[in-house]
Scaffold this motif. Structure first.
Motif, PDB file in Angstrom:
ATOM      1  N   ILE A 171       0.834  -1.210   0.000  1.00 52.56           N
ATOM      2  CA  ILE A 171       0.000   0.000   0.000  1.00 52.56           C
ATOM      3  C   ILE A 171       0.868   1.260   0.000  1.00 52.56           C
ATOM      4  N   PHE A 227       2.306   1.749  -3.536  1.00 53.74           N
ATOM      5  CA  PHE A 227       1.338   1.823  -4.638  1.00 53.74           C
ATOM      6  C   PHE A 227       1.254   3.205  -5.294  1.00 53.74           C
ATOM      7  N   ASN A 260       2.955  -5.509  -7.641  1.00 51.20           N
ATOM      8  CA  ASN A 260       2.373  -4.696  -6.576  1.00 51.20           C
ATOM      9  C   ASN A 260       0.876  -4.995  -6.411  1.00 51.20           C
ATOM     10  N   ILE A 311      -1.262  -6.656  -3.243  1.00 49.27           N
ATOM     11  CA  ILE A 311      -2.429  -5.986  -2.663  1.00 49.27           C
ATOM     12  C   ILE A 311      -3.610  -6.950  -2.624  1.00 49.27           C
ATOM     13  N   TRP A 324      -5.668  -8.751   0.628  1.00 51.50           N
ATOM     14  CA  TRP A 324      -6.902  -7.971   0.698  1.00 51.50           C
ATOM     15  C   TRP A 324      -7.617  -8.117   2.044  1.00 51.50           C
ATOM     16  N   TYR A 379      -6.737  -5.548   4.576  1.00 49.71           N
ATOM     17  CA  TYR A 379      -7.196  -4.169   4.352  1.00 49.71           C
ATOM     18  C   TYR A 379      -8.687  -4.007   4.640  1.00 49.71           C
TER      19      TYR A 379
END
Length: 123
Positions: A76, A79, A107, A111, A115, A118
């Protein structure tokens, strides 16, 4: 597959650590720039805090990305820099889109792979 992911992530992290360190110590040769790309580089250089900020984000993001336990945070953090790299290459240096695209996919992979970590931030 786990070893491939580890190797790719360590290499990804090292590339950004190297890029960040170069912004501070200027040890890599800069290619000759002309025209619009030179003007963009000169403009970025006039903002005294911009290059050190990007270098710090690259160093921190690369380090976090290379370590499995902190990889989700590193993905993150790095990014926005990756988005900037993709846009820069698309507009000014299309010959660099190949390597930038590979890094962008790595990248995005990390992510999406993280997931679930997040979800609490977006729910």
């Amino acid at each position: 597959m786990k070893i491939v992911k580890l190797i790719l992530c360590v290499l990804f992290g090292l590339m950004f650590i190297n890029a960040g360190l170069d912004k501070f110590f200027h040890y890599m040769q800069v290619p000759k720039m002309e025209g619009e790309i030179l003007a963009v580089g000169m403009a970025m250089g006039t903002i005294k805090w911009l290059i050190p900020l990007v270098a710090t984000i690259e160093l921190l993001g690369g380090l976090l990305f290379a370590i499995p336990k902190t990889r989700a945070l590193g993905a993150i953090v790095i990014f926005p820099v990756m988005v900037g790299i993709m846009l820069h290459n698309a507009i000014y240096m299309p010959e660099g889109l190949g390597i930038a695209g590979v890094l962008f996919v790595i990248n995005l992979w990390m992510i999406f792979d993280n997931w679930n970590k997040y979800k609490p931030m977006v729910s």
